[in-house]
Design a protein around this motif. Sequence first.
Motif, PDB file in Angstrom:
ATOM      1  N   TYR A 159      20.163 -63.847  10.255  1.00  0.00           N
ATOM      2  CA  TYR A 159      20.935 -62.623  11.105  1.00  0.00           C
ATOM      3  C   TYR A 159      20.138 -62.094  12.807  1.00  0.00           C
ATOM      4  CZ  TYR A 159      24.331 -59.178  13.116  1.00  0.00           C
ATOM      5  OH  TYR A 159      25.178 -58.286  13.290  1.00  0.00           O
ATOM      6  N   HIS A 160      19.217 -61.822  12.604  1.00  0.00           N
ATOM      7  CA  HIS A 160      18.679 -61.039  13.096  1.00  0.00           C
ATOM      8  C   HIS A 160      18.155 -62.151  14.591  1.00  0.00           C
ATOM      9  CE1 HIS A 160      19.196 -57.144  10.809  1.00  0.00           C
ATOM     10  NE2 HIS A 160      19.407 -56.874  11.595  1.00  0.00           N
ATOM     11  N   SER A 219      26.181 -65.379  13.558  1.00  0.00           N
ATOM     12  CA  SER A 219      26.234 -64.827  13.798  1.00  0.00           C
ATOM     13  C   SER A 219      27.434 -63.944  12.459  1.00  0.00           C
ATOM     14  CB  SER A 219      25.814 -63.661  14.764  1.00  0.00           C
ATOM     15  OG  SER A 219      24.924 -63.466  15.178  1.00  0.00           O
ATOM     16  N   TRP A 220      28.655 -64.777  13.288  1.00  0.00           N
ATOM     17  CA  TRP A 220      30.044 -63.283  11.708  1.00  0.00           C
ATOM     18  C   TRP A 220      29.893 -64.410  10.703  1.00  0.00           C
ATOM     19  CZ3 TRP A 220      34.219 -62.846  16.384  1.00  0.00           C
ATOM     20  CH2 TRP A 220      33.750 -62.064  17.280  1.00  0.00           C
ATOM     21  N   LEU A 257      27.180 -65.350   9.124  1.00  0.00           N
ATOM     22  CA  LEU A 257      26.260 -64.809   8.269  1.00  0.00           C
ATOM     23  C   LEU A 257      25.958 -63.702   7.653  1.00  0.00           C
ATOM     24  CD1 LEU A 257      23.271 -66.594  10.168  1.00  0.00           C
ATOM     25  CD2 LEU A 257      23.595 -67.035   7.868  1.00  0.00           C
ATOM     26  N   ALA A 258      26.792 -62.664   8.693  1.00  0.00           N
ATOM     27  CA  ALA A 258      27.404 -61.051   7.997  1.00  0.00           C
ATOM     28  C   ALA A 258      28.676 -61.418   7.010  1.00  0.00           C
ATOM     29  CB  ALA A 258      28.373 -60.511   9.799  1.00  0.00           C
ATOM     30  N   THR A 276      19.485 -62.175   6.269  1.00  0.00           N
ATOM     31  CA  THR A 276      19.329 -61.184   7.238  1.00  0.00           C
ATOM     32  C   THR A 276      18.630 -61.661   8.204  1.00  0.00           C
ATOM     33  OG1 THR A 276      20.739 -59.208   5.440  1.00  0.00           O
ATOM     34  CG2 THR A 276      19.242 -58.681   7.503  1.00  0.00           C
ATOM     35  N   SER A 293      29.062 -54.071  11.632  1.00  0.00           N
ATOM     36  CA  SER A 293      28.959 -55.667  11.631  1.00  0.00           C
ATOM     37  C   SER A 293      29.468 -56.215  13.049  1.00  0.00           C
ATOM     38  CB  SER A 293      28.215 -56.763  10.565  1.00  0.00           C
ATOM     39  OG  SER A 293      27.001 -56.052  10.365  1.00  0.00           O
ATOM     40  N   GLU A 301      28.840 -56.874  16.883  1.00  0.00           N
ATOM     41  CA  GLU A 301      28.888 -58.180  17.860  1.00  0.00           C
ATOM     42  C   GLU A 301      30.202 -58.637  18.277  1.00  0.00           C
ATOM     43  OE1 GLU A 301      26.957 -61.107  17.014  1.00  0.00           O
ATOM     44  OE2 GLU A 301      25.754 -60.112  15.544  1.00  0.00           O
ATOM     45  N   SER A 335      21.039 -63.190  16.576  1.00  0.00           N
ATOM     46  CA  SER A 335      21.962 -62.077  16.995  1.00  0.00           C
ATOM     47  C   SER A 335      21.182 -60.962  17.969  1.00  0.00           C
ATOM     48  CB  SER A 335      22.067 -60.508  16.300  1.00  0.00           C
ATOM     49  OG  SER A 335      22.832 -60.034  16.853  1.00  0.00           O
ATOM     50  N   LEU A 387      23.660 -54.957   9.311  1.00  0.00           N
ATOM     51  CA  LEU A 387      23.728 -55.772   8.260  1.00  0.00           C
ATOM     52  C   LEU A 387      22.513 -55.316   7.283  1.00  0.00           C
ATOM     53  CD1 LEU A 387      25.179 -57.569   7.157  1.00  0.00           C
ATOM     54  CD2 LEU A 387      23.894 -59.408   8.143  1.00  0.00           C
TER      55      LEU A 387
END
Length: 397
Positions: free
Chosen positions: A82-83, A50-51, A53-54, A79, A29, A33, A86, A92
């Motif tokens: 995140y999507h 995003s980082w 959340l991952a 997730t 991930s 990113e 991102s 992920l």
Amino acid sequence: MQHLDLTRLALPSGPRADMALAAVVLVLSGVAEGQRLGPDGNAGASVFLSWFLATAVCAAFPLRRRHPVAVGWFTVLGTGVYHLLSTVDGPLVVIPVAALYALAAQGRIRDTVAMAAVMVVGVGAGALAGTGDVNGTAVFMLTGWLVAVVALGAMRHGRLAYAEEQARLRATQERLRIARELHDVIGHNMSMIHVQASSALHRLPKDPGLAEEALTAIKQGSKEGLRELRATLGVLRQVDEAAPTTPSPGLSGIDDLVTSAARAGVDVRVERSGSLSAPPAAVDLAAYRIVQESLTNAVRHSGARHVVVRIHHGEREVTLDVQDDGRGPARAGHAGGGRIAGGSGIAGMTERARALGGTLDAGPGGAGGFLVRARLPFSDHHEPIGGAADDQDPAGG
């Protein structure tokens, strides 16, 4: 030159496998990113979020064993967010899929289906909103993957539940087998010893000579009982050793039972008919044990003085009749209970007969006394049916 030991290269399992999967997904991930960084290497707020959340989703995954449902929902929702943030279709999604599989494998099907539905609805909403790479094909593929994951997890749960049930069933059958063998092997000799001891106490003041004979019979009976007990316990202690080579007792050794009963003052007559060939081992053992238990009941409970044992060897079965002239054993409970007061002899004999696909009836005889009648059929391949394969004599004779 040292050789590589491939046996030490086993894949991680348990919590270590969860941590390894989370670490691999987090690295992938991060690489994905990295494509969103600007030309100067600067990252915007959405990239940092995003980082974050991952990292949070991957860090929560190893906690699924303690909090499976909570971690499942967190990974699914994390997730999803995140999507939404991102612009890359990162790996992920593997984390919530693995969490759903683990939940289904634990039998939490409702929770798993609810989480899968949330994922499909979320991705479908993204497809309708026209967000980035998400489209109808992605929704269709994700739905198929989730259905497959839930189905595989449910199948694994079913297999594990079946294996556990079979293990419990085998343990129960083994306990019953051991209890039945100990009752048959030890109960016969102990009953004879009890009768002889009572006779010796009664005769001692009047006739010391007869009392001495009874004590001699007690000594011999206790010696035989101790030998059989040691043989039984020795077989039970065997774990990975070869099977005992001493043959199991059978109808050929019925004379020993007659002699033992004679020491207790019971006259036993054996009448044989039919074929002279020996029956299969399982049938031979069951017939021996039924005769043994019947004689024990006649001596201990029935008060009989004479017993007739009729054995008929047919082409496909052995039939037994054990008739005594006593008053019959006292019954505990209703007439169909199949138990003798203070023991479980008739129940054990019935179990032996049924394990071979046969029958056993026990009750008052037509001419008085008590009658035990058994039919023990042979199977097609001379093997016991209905679980009787475990019913081998552990005493080894």
